[in-house]
Design a protein around this motif. Structure first.
Motif, PDB file in Angstrom:
ATOM      1  N   GLN A   1       2.512   6.312  12.052  1.00  0.00           N
ATOM      2  CA  GLN A   1       2.076   7.478  11.426  1.00  0.00           C
ATOM      3  C   GLN A   1       2.579   7.610   9.981  1.00  0.00           C
ATOM      4  OE1 GLN A   1      -0.126   8.720  13.730  1.00  0.00           O
ATOM      5  NE2 GLN A   1       0.752  10.671  14.023  1.00  0.00           N
ATOM      6  N   TRP A   2       2.997   6.642   9.633  1.00  0.00           N
ATOM      7  CA  TRP A   2       3.538   6.868   7.975  1.00  0.00           C
ATOM      8  C   TRP A   2       2.745   6.930   7.090  1.00  0.00           C
ATOM      9  CZ3 TRP A   2       7.967   3.310   7.516  1.00  0.00           C
ATOM     10  CH2 TRP A   2       8.702   2.993   6.282  1.00  0.00           C
ATOM     11  N   LYS A   3       1.410   6.819   7.187  1.00  0.00           N
ATOM     12  CA  LYS A   3       0.137   7.324   6.321  1.00  0.00           C
ATOM     13  C   LYS A   3       0.145   8.728   5.929  1.00  0.00           C
ATOM     14  CE  LYS A   3      -3.670   7.662   9.344  1.00  0.00           C
ATOM     15  NZ  LYS A   3      -4.997   7.088   9.728  1.00  0.00           N
ATOM     16  N   TYR A   4       0.502   9.565   6.933  1.00  0.00           N
ATOM     17  CA  TYR A   4       0.556  11.016   6.885  1.00  0.00           C
ATOM     18  C   TYR A   4       1.551  11.472   5.749  1.00  0.00           C
ATOM     19  CZ  TYR A   4      -2.751  11.596  10.956  1.00  0.00           C
ATOM     20  OH  TYR A   4      -3.643  11.524  11.594  1.00  0.00           O
ATOM     21  N   LEU A   5       2.680  10.843   5.610  1.00  0.00           N
ATOM     22  CA  LEU A   5       3.630  11.313   4.700  1.00  0.00           C
ATOM     23  C   LEU A   5       3.075  10.966   3.034  1.00  0.00           C
ATOM     24  CD1 LEU A   5       6.571   9.559   6.354  1.00  0.00           C
ATOM     25  CD2 LEU A   5       6.018  11.990   6.231  1.00  0.00           C
ATOM     26  N   PHE A   6       2.005  10.215   3.048  1.00  0.00           N
ATOM     27  CA  PHE A   6       1.578   9.705   1.503  1.00  0.00           C
ATOM     28  C   PHE A   6       0.540  10.186   1.067  1.00  0.00           C
ATOM     29  CE2 PHE A   6       5.284   7.139   2.298  1.00  0.00           C
ATOM     30  CZ  PHE A   6       5.991   7.044   1.253  1.00  0.00           C
TER      31      PHE A   6
ATOM     32  N   GLY B   1       0.730  -1.118  -0.098  1.00  0.00           N
ATOM     33  CA  GLY B   1       0.007   0.235  -0.162  1.00  0.00           C
ATOM     34  C   GLY B   1       0.902   1.393   0.020  1.00  0.00           C
ATOM     35  N   GLN B   2       2.047   1.274   0.821  1.00  0.00           N
ATOM     36  CA  GLN B   2       2.862   2.304   0.732  1.00  0.00           C
ATOM     37  C   GLN B   2       3.773   2.553  -0.654  1.00  0.00           C
ATOM     38  OE1 GLN B   2       5.351   0.646   3.866  1.00  0.00           O
ATOM     39  NE2 GLN B   2       4.069   1.395   5.476  1.00  0.00           N
ATOM     40  N   LEU B   3       3.666   1.494  -1.047  1.00  0.00           N
ATOM     41  CA  LEU B   3       4.718   1.313  -2.504  1.00  0.00           C
ATOM     42  C   LEU B   3       3.480   2.086  -3.669  1.00  0.00           C
ATOM     43  CD1 LEU B   3       7.036   0.943  -4.139  1.00  0.00           C
ATOM     44  CD2 LEU B   3       6.301  -1.576  -4.575  1.00  0.00           C
ATOM     45  N   PHE B   4       2.273   1.545  -3.581  1.00  0.00           N
ATOM     46  CA  PHE B   4       1.389   1.917  -4.580  1.00  0.00           C
ATOM     47  C   PHE B   4       1.304   3.517  -4.363  1.00  0.00           C
ATOM     48  CE2 PHE B   4      -2.795   3.520  -5.393  1.00  0.00           C
ATOM     49  CZ  PHE B   4      -3.190   3.119  -6.645  1.00  0.00           C
ATOM     50  N   TRP B   5       1.180   4.129  -3.527  1.00  0.00           N
ATOM     51  CA  TRP B   5       1.036   5.527  -3.267  1.00  0.00           C
ATOM     52  C   TRP B   5       2.434   6.272  -3.558  1.00  0.00           C
ATOM     53  CZ3 TRP B   5      -3.828   7.318  -4.013  1.00  0.00           C
ATOM     54  CH2 TRP B   5      -4.697   6.622  -3.547  1.00  0.00           C
ATOM     55  N   ALA B   6       3.366   5.812  -3.338  1.00  0.00           N
ATOM     56  CA  ALA B   6       4.702   6.354  -3.847  1.00  0.00           C
ATOM     57  C   ALA B   6       4.725   6.419  -5.243  1.00  0.00           C
ATOM     58  CB  ALA B   6       5.787   5.528  -3.006  1.00  0.00           C
ATOM     59  N   ALA B   7       4.419   5.414  -5.905  1.00  0.00           N
ATOM     60  CA  ALA B   7       4.583   5.482  -7.358  1.00  0.00           C
ATOM     61  C   ALA B   7       3.459   6.333  -8.039  1.00  0.00           C
ATOM     62  CB  ALA B   7       4.463   3.842  -7.816  1.00  0.00           C
TER      63      ALA B   7
ATOM     64  N   GLU C   1      -3.744   1.518   6.533  1.00  0.00           N
ATOM     65  CA  GLU C   1      -4.750   1.917   5.595  1.00  0.00           C
ATOM     66  C   GLU C   1      -4.454   2.499   4.176  1.00  0.00           C
ATOM     67  OE1 GLU C   1      -7.707   4.291   8.312  1.00  0.00           O
ATOM     68  OE2 GLU C   1      -6.857   5.779   7.252  1.00  0.00           O
ATOM     69  N   LEU C   2      -3.367   2.660   3.929  1.00  0.00           N
ATOM     70  CA  LEU C   2      -2.851   2.994   2.834  1.00  0.00           C
ATOM     71  C   LEU C   2      -3.382   1.884   1.534  1.00  0.00           C
ATOM     72  CD1 LEU C   2       0.496   4.401   3.409  1.00  0.00           C
ATOM     73  CD2 LEU C   2      -1.339   5.753   2.638  1.00  0.00           C
ATOM     74  N   PHE C   3      -3.443   0.868   2.003  1.00  0.00           N
ATOM     75  CA  PHE C   3      -3.762  -0.434   1.127  1.00  0.00           C
ATOM     76  C   PHE C   3      -5.212  -0.222   0.911  1.00  0.00           C
ATOM     77  CE2 PHE C   3      -4.470  -4.506  -0.706  1.00  0.00           C
ATOM     78  CZ  PHE C   3      -3.490  -4.871  -1.544  1.00  0.00           C
ATOM     79  N   ALA C   4      -5.986  -0.014   1.903  1.00  0.00           N
ATOM     80  CA  ALA C   4      -7.322   0.120   1.884  1.00  0.00           C
ATOM     81  C   ALA C   4      -7.783   1.258   1.066  1.00  0.00           C
ATOM     82  CB  ALA C   4      -8.131   0.586   3.344  1.00  0.00           C
ATOM     83  N   TRP C   5      -7.138   2.438   0.889  1.00  0.00           N
ATOM     84  CA  TRP C   5      -7.398   3.592   0.208  1.00  0.00           C
ATOM     85  C   TRP C   5      -7.242   3.110  -1.404  1.00  0.00           C
ATOM     86  CZ3 TRP C   5     -10.541   7.214   1.423  1.00  0.00           C
ATOM     87  CH2 TRP C   5     -10.526   7.705   2.562  1.00  0.00           C
ATOM     88  N   MET C   6      -6.134   2.318  -1.469  1.00  0.00           N
ATOM     89  CA  MET C   6      -5.895   1.925  -2.923  1.00  0.00           C
ATOM     90  C   MET C   6      -7.021   1.288  -3.481  1.00  0.00           C
ATOM     91  SD  MET C   6      -3.053  -0.712  -4.264  1.00  0.00           S
ATOM     92  CE  MET C   6      -3.865  -2.068  -3.699  1.00  0.00           C
ATOM     93  N   MET C   7      -7.347   0.252  -2.809  1.00  0.00           N
ATOM     94  CA  MET C   7      -8.454  -0.851  -3.226  1.00  0.00           C
ATOM     95  C   MET C   7      -9.757   0.008  -3.175  1.00  0.00           C
ATOM     96  SD  MET C   7      -8.061  -4.318  -1.096  1.00  0.00           S
ATOM     97  CE  MET C   7      -9.313  -5.131  -2.313  1.00  0.00           C
ATOM     98  N   TYR C   8      -9.917   1.084  -2.317  1.00  0.00           N
ATOM     99  CA  TYR C   8     -11.239   1.692  -2.276  1.00  0.00           C
ATOM    100  C   TYR C   8     -11.408   2.501  -3.719  1.00  0.00           C
ATOM    101  CZ  TYR C   8     -15.064   4.639  -0.817  1.00  0.00           C
ATOM    102  OH  TYR C   8     -16.118   5.365  -0.879  1.00  0.00           O
ATOM    103  N   PHE C   9     -10.417   3.019  -4.080  1.00  0.00           N
ATOM    104  CA  PHE C   9     -10.580   4.046  -5.200  1.00  0.00           C
ATOM    105  C   PHE C   9     -10.215   3.193  -6.614  1.00  0.00           C
ATOM    106  CE2 PHE C   9      -9.663   7.726  -2.299  1.00  0.00           C
ATOM    107  CZ  PHE C   9     -10.855   8.360  -2.583  1.00  0.00           C
ATOM    108  N   TYR C  10      -9.253   2.274  -6.526  1.00  0.00           N
ATOM    109  CA  TYR C  10      -8.589   1.796  -7.975  1.00  0.00           C
ATOM    110  C   TYR C  10      -8.962   0.350  -8.081  1.00  0.00           C
ATOM    111  CZ  TYR C  10      -6.910   6.394  -8.078  1.00  0.00           C
ATOM    112  OH  TYR C  10      -6.868   7.853  -8.135  1.00  0.00           O
TER     113      TYR C  10
END
Length: 519
Positions: A314-319, A168-174, A258-267
């Motif tokens: 808190q990692w999600k706040y960076l992305f 999930g972290q990698l998805f949003w970085a790319a 939660e970053l992975f959940a957002w990826m799935m939710y939108f895409y």
């Protein structure tokens, strides 16, 4: 190994001419009152952290990160081989810094030139695509991988599985990198297309590989055959990975997972739109508000209950643009306030995040201390409160730069708190030993926080695709029920009130040249 030795020798020679132990050129007083001194200090942080990012922490042939390096407990120079492995989480930090360097970010551009950033992005995508070709069963996701002079293979314990959280972290970085390229380098058609295809493949395969149904996302998926295509594979929940955490191994956290959940939710390719909303239903049980009592002030600060309340969470706040929402911004600020007051009122010279253990001899066994945090506001018991780390400030820089600099400075001022590759992983509060390591998690997360994160570029692309307003709508819908009336707005941040005892010497290759006259 020889090349690392040569690079390390060159960096040491540079360090002997300049002051890698620059923390002692600054006082707490001036860092709490002089914006020019803050910027000067942070510029020096970038200079020395780049020695890790561009040398020890990278496999130049593949362009992939190397997790880290143990340092000799006395000299502070590399001890043994570098960690010849990495994961999507480390890759996400690197991609974000490369993206920010291309956006002319004042801090990231000190680490990478435009030419270097573009070159590394090309090397990375070549490697990602080659790995996907050789191991199609991962469906475009990355497990933990061994990296050795351009050769990338799954590590021994990930030959039949893949984690969702890191990806999930990698998805949003790319995704953010594509946003940067579209903004500043629209002529880089090939690079934009390849990174878009890379992150879209993850989203396309996310339901097949990770979705259990009824809103449940697998934390780790077992793959029947990593050499077979997604269509000809079987994917199941690898629950054995979660036995230590009393969890059925689902990614239902409101933290970095939660970053992975957002990826799935939108895409993700949902057939039923009501099904995707179940992701948020499955997560609601862990959305808990808890009030932290500030000793001495007789006041309370409301925060979201953490797992351990480690800063790593808190990692999600960076992305993602969480701080564009007022409730989320208040929660971030309150969480960082609690970290500062917990440290100050307990006589700690720093704060806590999941980290590699301290050792006193090079041969000592090394552990990883996940359970670092604040017990009063956590779900899970906290086991380690003796080892503080500079990266506990990574998202504090998003909340209040002046306060974050003050605490960061206090921690790297501890004995052997700096080395020729920048900050040291951690320092024991009694000053007797350190965690003599340099890693992406404990260093470059902080640098990304200092640079302001990459979430504004994520927000820009979300908006262009019509998803930004929905992001804010869901945030408000899910969090306002429990977090709309937060206490603590009238409570200030706390500053350090203690320093480390000088119980051990600095690294011999990074000793102070000036004394700290006034705190």
């Amino acid at each position: 190994m020889k090349s690392i030795f040569v690079i390390s020798l060159l960096i040491y020679l540079i360090a002997s001419q300049e002051n890698c132990r620059f923390a002692f050129e600054y006082t707490q007083k001036e860092l709490q009152s002089d914006p020019k001194k803050i910027q000067e200090f942070l510029q020096k942080v970038m200079k020395w952290e780049s020695n890790f990012a561009k040398n020890l922490g990278i496999d130049k042939k593949s362009g992939l990160t190397l997790d880290g390096q143990q340092l000799d407990v006395n000299s502070g120079m590399p001890y043994g081989a570098a960690h010849q492995f990495t994961a999507s989480s480390k890759e996400s930090i690197h991609l974000a810094l490369l993206g920010l360097a291309l956006s002319n970010n004042a801090y990231a551009s000190q680490i990478y030139t435009e030419e270097e950033a573009l070159d590394l992005l090309n090397r990375k995508i070549n490697t990602y695509e080659q790995f996907d070709k050789e191991y199609p069963g991962y469906g475009g996701f990355l497990p933990w991988v061994a990296v050795n002079d351009g050769i990338v293979t799954p590590t021994w314990d990930w030959t039949d599985g893949v984690p969702s959280l890191d990806n999930g972290q990698l998805f949003w970085a790319a995704y953010a990198v594509v946003s940067v390229l579209e903004t500043w380098y629209s002529d880089q058609d090939d690079l934009i297309e390849r990174y878009t295809r890379f992150y879209q493949k993850m989203a396309t395969n996310s339901i097949t590989i990770f979705y259990e149904g009824n809103g449940l996302i697998r934390a780790v998926t077992r793959i029947q055959d990593i050499k077979a295509s997604v269509e000809n594979n079987q994917y199941t929940n690898r629950q054995t990975d979660c036995t230590n955490f009393r969890s059925p191994c689902y990614l239902d956290d409101p933290y970095e997972g939660e970053l992975f959940a957002w990826m799935m939710y939108f895409y993700a390719p949902w057939q039923d739109q009501t099904e995707r909303e179940k992701i948020w239903v499955a997560k609601r049980a862990k959305l808990q508000v808890v009030d932290y009592k500030v000793a001495g002030l007789n006041k309370y600060i409301s925060v979201q209950r953490g797992w351990w309340f480690s800063a790593h969470e808190q990692w999600k706040y960076l992305f993602l643009p969480y701080t564009h929402d007022q409730i989320q911004l208040n929660l971030l600020i309150n969480a960082e306030k609690v970290r500062t007051w917990d440290a100050r009122n307990n006589g700690k010279p720093g704060m806590f995040a999941s980290i590699t253990s301290n050792i006193t001899r090079n041969e000592d066994p090394v552990d990883y201390y996940s359970a670092c945090g604040i017990a009063e506001v956590s779900f899970i018991p906290v086991a380690y409160r003796h080892l503080v780390t500079p990266y506990s400030t990574m998202t504090m820089f998003l909340a209040n730069q002046e306060v974050a600099v003050s605490w960061y400075h206090n921690m790297i001022s501890g004995p052997a708190g700096q080395n020729v590759f920048g900050s040291t992983e951690g320092v024991v509060v009694d000053g007797t030993s350190v965690a003599p390591f340099v890693t992406w998690d404990s260093k470059m997360t902080t640098v990304l926080g200092m640079a302001g994160g990459i979430f504004d570029y994520t927000a820009k692309k979300l908006n262009s695709e019509g998803n930004y307003n929905q992001f804010l709508k869901v945030l408000n819908r899910e969090w306002q029920q429990s977090f709309s009336n937060l206490k603590g707005a009238d409570v200030p941040f706390a500053y350090p009130n203690v320093t480390f005892p000088e119980m051990r010497k600095d690294f011999t290759t990074c000793t102070r040249k000036t004394q700290l006259i006034e705190q």
